[in-house]
Scaffold this motif. Structure first.
Motif, PDB file in Angstrom:
ATOM      1  N   SER A   1       0.676  -1.241  -0.045  1.00  0.00           N
ATOM      2  CA  SER A   1       0.014  -0.120  -0.098  1.00  0.00           C
ATOM      3  C   SER A   1       1.035   1.305   0.005  1.00  0.00           C
ATOM      4  CB  SER A   1      -0.734   0.047   1.412  1.00  0.00           C
ATOM      5  OG  SER A   1      -1.558   1.409   1.621  1.00  0.00           O
TER       6      SER A   1
ATOM      7  N   PHE B   1      -7.891  -1.092  -0.921  1.00  0.00           N
ATOM      8  CA  PHE B   1      -7.740  -0.325  -2.275  1.00  0.00           C
ATOM      9  C   PHE B   1      -7.386  -1.342  -3.355  1.00  0.00           C
ATOM     10  CE2 PHE B   1      -5.755   2.237   0.964  1.00  0.00           C
ATOM     11  CZ  PHE B   1      -6.318   3.816   0.478  1.00  0.00           C
ATOM     12  N   VAL B   2      -7.904  -1.209  -4.666  1.00  0.00           N
ATOM     13  CA  VAL B   2      -7.703  -2.071  -5.864  1.00  0.00           C
ATOM     14  C   VAL B   2      -6.970  -1.299  -6.996  1.00  0.00           C
ATOM     15  CG1 VAL B   2      -9.859  -0.976  -6.549  1.00  0.00           C
ATOM     16  CG2 VAL B   2      -9.135  -3.486  -7.427  1.00  0.00           C
ATOM     17  N   ARG B   3      -6.242  -2.145  -7.839  1.00  0.00           N
ATOM     18  CA  ARG B   3      -5.524  -1.430  -8.743  1.00  0.00           C
ATOM     19  C   ARG B   3      -6.367  -1.421 -10.199  1.00  0.00           C
ATOM     20  NH1 ARG B   3      -0.442   0.082  -7.501  1.00  0.00           N
ATOM     21  NH2 ARG B   3       0.363  -1.400  -5.557  1.00  0.00           N
ATOM     22  N   PHE B   4      -6.267  -0.710 -11.012  1.00  0.00           N
ATOM     23  CA  PHE B   4      -6.737  -0.828 -12.313  1.00  0.00           C
ATOM     24  C   PHE B   4      -6.161   0.340 -12.943  1.00  0.00           C
ATOM     25  CE2 PHE B   4      -9.599   1.859  -9.732  1.00  0.00           C
ATOM     26  CZ  PHE B   4      -9.908   2.952 -10.584  1.00  0.00           C
ATOM     27  N   SER B   5      -6.564   0.458 -14.424  1.00  0.00           N
ATOM     28  CA  SER B   5      -5.774   1.617 -15.242  1.00  0.00           C
ATOM     29  C   SER B   5      -7.116   2.323 -15.816  1.00  0.00           C
ATOM     30  CB  SER B   5      -4.923   0.842 -16.242  1.00  0.00           C
ATOM     31  OG  SER B   5      -4.100   0.345 -15.561  1.00  0.00           O
TER      32      SER B   5
ATOM     33  N   GLN C   1      -2.309   3.776 -14.403  1.00  0.00           N
ATOM     34  CA  GLN C   1      -2.442   2.798 -13.356  1.00  0.00           C
ATOM     35  C   GLN C   1      -2.898   3.980 -12.092  1.00  0.00           C
ATOM     36  OE1 GLN C   1       0.063   0.524 -10.679  1.00  0.00           O
ATOM     37  NE2 GLN C   1      -0.717  -0.856 -12.016  1.00  0.00           N
ATOM     38  N   MET C   2      -4.099   3.213 -11.441  1.00  0.00           N
ATOM     39  CA  MET C   2      -4.601   3.622 -10.533  1.00  0.00           C
ATOM     40  C   MET C   2      -4.704   2.937  -9.351  1.00  0.00           C
ATOM     41  SD  MET C   2      -6.149   6.741 -11.435  1.00  0.00           S
ATOM     42  CE  MET C   2      -6.000   7.707 -12.996  1.00  0.00           C
ATOM     43  N   LEU C   3      -4.749   3.391  -8.133  1.00  0.00           N
ATOM     44  CA  LEU C   3      -4.859   2.790  -6.726  1.00  0.00           C
ATOM     45  C   LEU C   3      -6.035   3.379  -6.171  1.00  0.00           C
ATOM     46  CD1 LEU C   3      -3.877   0.265  -5.321  1.00  0.00           C
ATOM     47  CD2 LEU C   3      -2.473   2.104  -4.007  1.00  0.00           C
TER      48      LEU C   3
ATOM     49  N   THR D   1     -11.492  10.224  -9.555  1.00  0.00           N
ATOM     50  CA  THR D   1     -10.032  10.157  -9.627  1.00  0.00           C
ATOM     51  C   THR D   1      -9.656  11.552 -10.218  1.00  0.00           C
ATOM     52  OG1 THR D   1      -9.876   9.627 -12.160  1.00  0.00           O
ATOM     53  CG2 THR D   1     -10.087   8.119 -10.830  1.00  0.00           C
TER      54      THR D   1
ATOM     55  N   SER E   1      -3.051   8.010  -2.853  1.00  0.00           N
ATOM     56  CA  SER E   1      -3.733   7.004  -3.567  1.00  0.00           C
ATOM     57  C   SER E   1      -4.379   7.954  -4.749  1.00  0.00           C
ATOM     58  CB  SER E   1      -4.960   6.542  -2.800  1.00  0.00           C
ATOM     59  OG  SER E   1      -5.926   7.389  -2.283  1.00  0.00           O
ATOM     60  N   ASN E   2      -5.054   7.458  -5.545  1.00  0.00           N
ATOM     61  CA  ASN E   2      -5.563   7.918  -6.965  1.00  0.00           C
ATOM     62  C   ASN E   2      -6.895   8.194  -7.033  1.00  0.00           C
ATOM     63  OD1 ASN E   2      -3.142   5.892  -8.098  1.00  0.00           O
ATOM     64  ND2 ASN E   2      -2.850   7.943  -8.295  1.00  0.00           N
TER      65      ASN E   2
END
Length: 421
Positions: A44, A94-98, A105-107, A119, A196-197
């Motif tokens: 994290s 938190f989860v990751r994706f783009s 990439q986002m968190l 975002t 974080s994003n």
């Protein structure tokens, strides 16, 4: 047209080649599985190796109290809180994706009380603004127009609503691109997003991620939060149907934009506590009810229910409260959780004859080697109760928004990983 359509042709060709090199796939069996990252995990961005166990538990209590204030704060009459007043860095999972082309990439913290994804704005070839006369803009209760006739948040001039490609990488491999996902973005703001994003909204609203993807995944999601005291434990979020979306199923209600359950009573073993059922009912638009929330660690109960529970629980376990000056805690005790492991359990009785059993690890947190504290606190006088992530650990919790149901299935998250592999 994208605001950033001026990227050079050579750059576009490189981007497209990179995209074609990815292995795209569609959601398997109408669902895809994402790994969750606990805020205190070494993966994290909020991880602080200098924090002690005492620090982490104390900050968890403080964040839970702040989250409670957010959940019970006044929102617009239709329950649409689009102001992002809860900070992204306050999240627990938190989860990751783009997003976009090229993908960034986002968190983002998952939030079952937020109605949409929020975002930072970013440069993207595939981004499209949403105009003020769009039907999607009309879904916002506080929509407004900027100087270019683009749909924006009325409370903040640098916030817009747009759409772009969201790319997810499921925990069992592959890449899933989802086109034209609508989300809110902010320009030039470092107050909502620092490390974080963003916020991944899973609330009950047409603009939440789960409702936008319901045509391919069904309006369902399930999470398994793992053991709270182990930040590195396996934990998952499943969007769509999942093999573990089963178990005891109770009614789900949406009140002021928050997911609520119908709690009928509480028992210690076979003894039902003397708590009038109406204590847990929604009595006014701003009072009562029982919210289920993954981003609140602790459990909060209406004062009368809390006082009855504490008295009976301490009597059952033979606990004597110690005076502790630290403000976040309410009831603390000398010793270790291993001293009270013979506890026969606390049972929450929900509508449709659903009984959720809570053990020691659902009710207490070890603060240091010689002291543990009750992870249940009284809610304000309004009486709204909140069932947090500690309440939900050791279960997979599934939401079926089409039928308005919630299921509780006792499960270790590692079993989900074995199934996926």
């Amino acid at each position: 047209m994208s605001r950033y359509s001026h990227l050079k042709t050579g750059t576009i060709l490189v981007i497209l080649s990179s995209i074609l090199a990815l292995t795209s796939s569609q959601p398997s069996n109408g669902s895809f599985h994402l790994s969750l990252i606990h805020r205190d995990s070494s993966f994290s961005p909020l991880y602080n190796p200098r924090e002690t166990l005492y620090d982490r538990v104390r900050y968890s209590f403080i964040r839970s109290k702040a989250r409670l204030s957010y959940l019970i704060s006044r929102v617009d009459g239709d329950g649409g809180d689009f102001q992002g007043s809860i900070e992204a860095d306050d999240g627990e999972y938190f989860v990751r994706f783009s997003i976009g082309t090229p993908p960034v990439q986002m968190l983002a913290s998952i939030d079952t009380a937020s109605p949409m994804v929020l975002t930072r704005c970013l440069r993207s070839l595939t981004y499209n603004n949403i105009t003020c006369n769009s039907s999607n803009c009309a879904l916002l209760p506080d929509n407004a127009c900027d100087s270019s006739n683009m749909c924006s948040f009325s409370y903040r001039s640098n916030s817009l609503i747009g759409s772009d490609v969201f790319t997810f990488e499921p925990s069992n491999g592959g890449v899933i691109p989802l086109e034209n996902i609508i989300f809110g973005c902010e320009y030039g703001s470092d107050t909502t997003f620092t490390r974080s994003n963003g916020i991944l909204g899973l609330g009950y609203h047409n603009l939440s991620l789960i409702m936008q993807t319901s045509s391919i995944t069904e309006p369902k999601f399930t999470y398994c939060l793992g053991k709270i005291s182990d930040p590195e434990a396996k934990r998952f979020l499943v969007l769509g149907s999942g093999f573990f979306l089963e178990g005891q199923t109770t009614s789900l209600k949406v009140i002021e934009g928050k997911y609520n359950l119908v709690l009928e009573g509480i028992s210690i073993g076979r003894k039902k506590l003397m708590i009038p059922p109406e204590i847990f009912q929604q009595r006014t638009p701003l009072g009562g009810g029982v919210i289920i929330d993954a981003e609140t660690t602790l459990t909060f109960l209406a004062p009368l229910a809390y006082n009855q529970l504490v008295g009976d629980l301490e009597k059952e376990l033979g606990l004597a409260m110690v005076i502790w000056p630290d403000p976040p805690y309410d009831r603390c005790y000398n010793g270790k959780l291993s001293d009270i492991q013979k506890f026969r359990g606390l049972i929450f009785h929900f509508e449709r004859e659903v009984n959720v059993l809570l053990g020691i690890d659902n009710l207490f947190l070890q603060v240091d080697d010689g002291m543990f504290c009750l992870a249940v606190l009284p809610s304000p006088v309004g009486g709204t109760s909140v069932l947090g992530s500690l309440f939900q650990q050791s279960y997979s919790v599934g939401y079926h928004l089409g039928q308005m149901l919630v299921s509780f299935q006792p499960m270790q998250c590692e079993l989900i990983e074995q199934h996926l592999s």
